[in-house]
Scaffold this motif. Structure first.
Motif, short mmCIF file in Angstrom:
data_model
loop_
_atom_site.label_atom_id
_atom_site.label_comp_id
_atom_site.label_asym_id
_atom_site.label_seq_id
_atom_site.Cartn_x
_atom_site.Cartn_y
_atom_site.Cartn_z
N UNK A 1 -5.38 7.39 1.76
CA UNK A 1 -4.57 8.33 2.52
C UNK A 1 -5.03 9.76 2.30
N UNK A 2 -4.83 10.56 3.31
CA UNK A 2 -5.25 11.96 3.29
C UNK A 2 -4.54 12.74 2.20
N UNK A 3 -3.24 12.51 2.06
CA UNK A 3 -2.48 13.22 1.02
C UNK A 3 -1.23 12.43 0.66
N UNK A 4 -0.71 12.71 -0.52
CA UNK A 4 0.51 12.08 -0.99
C UNK A 4 1.71 12.72 -0.30
N UNK A 5 2.86 12.03 -0.30
CA UNK A 5 4.09 12.58 0.28
C UNK A 5 5.24 12.37 -0.69
N UNK A 6 6.37 13.00 -0.38
CA UNK A 6 7.55 12.89 -1.25
C UNK A 6 8.12 11.48 -1.29
N UNK A 7 7.76 10.63 -0.31
CA UNK A 7 8.28 9.26 -0.30
C UNK A 7 7.68 8.41 -1.41
N UNK A 8 6.48 8.77 -1.87
CA UNK A 8 5.89 8.05 -2.98
C UNK A 8 5.33 6.69 -2.63
N UNK A 9 4.93 6.48 -1.38
CA UNK A 9 4.31 5.21 -1.02
C UNK A 9 2.98 5.03 -1.77
N UNK A 10 2.63 3.77 -2.00
CA UNK A 10 1.41 3.46 -2.75
C UNK A 10 0.17 3.59 -1.89
N UNK A 11 -0.97 3.78 -2.54
CA UNK A 11 -2.28 3.79 -1.89
C UNK A 11 -3.33 3.51 -2.95
N UNK A 12 -4.45 2.97 -2.53
CA UNK A 12 -5.55 2.74 -3.47
C UNK A 12 -6.25 4.04 -3.83
N UNK A 13 -6.23 4.98 -2.91
CA UNK A 13 -6.85 6.28 -3.18
C UNK A 13 -6.11 7.35 -2.38
N UNK A 14 -5.74 8.42 -3.05
CA UNK A 14 -5.09 9.57 -2.43
C UNK A 14 -6.06 10.75 -2.51
#
Length: 381
Positions: free
Chosen positions: A32-45
């Motif tokens: 993902x391009x950037x993290x958000x306040x929702x805190x969803x998971x990603x392999x790479x931020x």
């Protein structure tokens, strides 16, 4: 086969689908391009949530120019790629409106990597989720009830002045470059004729324990507002306030909290009221149904032509009429005795139609052959 999902994780759809693809043996990542306040998971931020727009765009573009080519399948979301800048809808008007020159430049950039991907025989997929492609002006004319109206969306004028221009470019010039296009809201079938309706796969079902609504005591109603008024939250709150003299209930609004914390709150609810303007239910409703909760929302009949018949037949949600919302909600409250049964049906519906493993299986077949039938359930009738 190596699969990339990105550059945004809207509603946790990319993450859950990617995990299901991994369970089926595929190599699947979410970047993902950037993290958000929702805190969803990603392999790479690529950027922290407080990183500025310019720095975020630079990191995203860098990834799009280099690292994404390691993958065989590029599955993008929300009408964006890593080379598109991802303007927030709330960006200053100076960035979005004067801007035929800037807008055209942005449009061209958003398609550069797609043309390159074609040269390298990459498979291209797009999942559309709503305001990425929804034409505000057209929707306002077509629909009696819609968030695309000045009284329901603070950004309506900005959409008609500038963003609809970008969406037309996306529909006419960008989406034809993809092997397949999916959309999560059936309304989008009116404007994306070569797309296909896709049920949400945002819930890892095995992690959701069933907690049926209580049969007695004061019922707890939950609603999860989004930014602005697009879910019809003011209408819902007004209707519930009018009903307080006739019914005894607790109302819980879940907003500005992490996804993990929100799920904790949902578990204690008895009834969920989702959106009353979009014409379909959202990811919040799927989470509630997975817990065995009955859900009420507005279903727009004019959009149902784009939904498979079997899904329409089994749809368990209580249907709300935005034009008579007080009595529509009252009718749901009067049927409390059937809420547990409706909750059980909702869980079964999610297992059948929002099952990430079944959707991932169909998606993997589509990655191999974009012309596949995309059958979600082999015995669907």
């Amino acid at each position: 086969m190596k699969i990339l999902h990105g550059p945004v994780n809207v509603g946790n759809q990319p993450w859950v689908l990617s995990r299901a693809e991994r369970q089926l043996g595929a190599s699947s990542d979410v970047v993902v391009r950037n993290d958000t306040w929702l805190g969803y998971s990603a392999d790479r931020v690529l950027s922290a949530k407080n990183t500025g727009f310019l720095q975020t765009a630079i990191r995203s573009t860098s990834f799009g120019l280099t690292s994404q080519w390691r993958y065989d399948v590029l599955h993008f979301y929300f009408g964006q790629t890593f080379l598109s800048p991802g303007f927030p809808l709330s960006a200053p008007g100076s960035l979005l409106s004067g801007a035929s020159r800037l807008t055209d430049m942005v449009n061209r950039l958003s398609a550069v990597d797609l043309h390159v991907a074609r040269l390298f025989n990459k498979k291209l997929f797009m999942t559309l989720q709503g305001c990425d492609v929804r034409l505000a002006g057209e929707g306002n004319v077509r629909n009696e009830w819609t968030m695309c109206a000045p009284q329901h969306c603070e950004l309506y004028q900005r959409c008609t002045d500038a963003l609809d221009h970008r969406r037309h470019f996306l529909i006419e010039k960008v989406l034809p470059l993809f092997d397949r296009v999916f959309y999560l809201n059936p309304e989008l079938g009116h404007i994306v004729p070569h797309g296909r309706f896709l049920p949400y796969s945002n819930v890892e079902i095995e992690k959701f324990d069933v907690a049926l609504p209580a049969k007695q005591g004061r019922p707890k109603i939950v609603h999860a507002p989004t930014a602005g008024r697009i879910k019809g939250t003011p209408m819902i709150l007004s209707a519930l306030e009018q009903l307080r003299s006739r019914y005894d209930f607790d109302l819980v609004l879940v907003e500005k909290t992490s996804h993990e914390r929100a799920l904790e709150i949902y578990r204690s609810a008895d009834l969920a009221i989702d959106q009353v303007l979009a014409g379909w239910y959202g990811g919040f409703a799927v989470e509630m149904m997975a817990m065995g909760k009955p859900v009420a929302c507005y279903i727009r009949e004019e959009d149902m032509a784009f939904v498979p018949d079997a899904i329409k037949r089994e749809l368990p949600v209580y249907r709300l009429n935005p034009g008579n919302l007080v009595e529509a909600i009252a009718s749901v409250l009067d049927r409390r005795s059937e809420w547990p049964i409706r909750g059980q049906a909702s869980r079964l519906y999610v297992e059948r139609w929002h099952n990430p493993k079944l959707i991932a299986k169909a998606m993997l077949s589509a990655y191999e052959d974009p012309n596949s039938a995309f059958e979600l359930i082999s015995n669907a009738s």
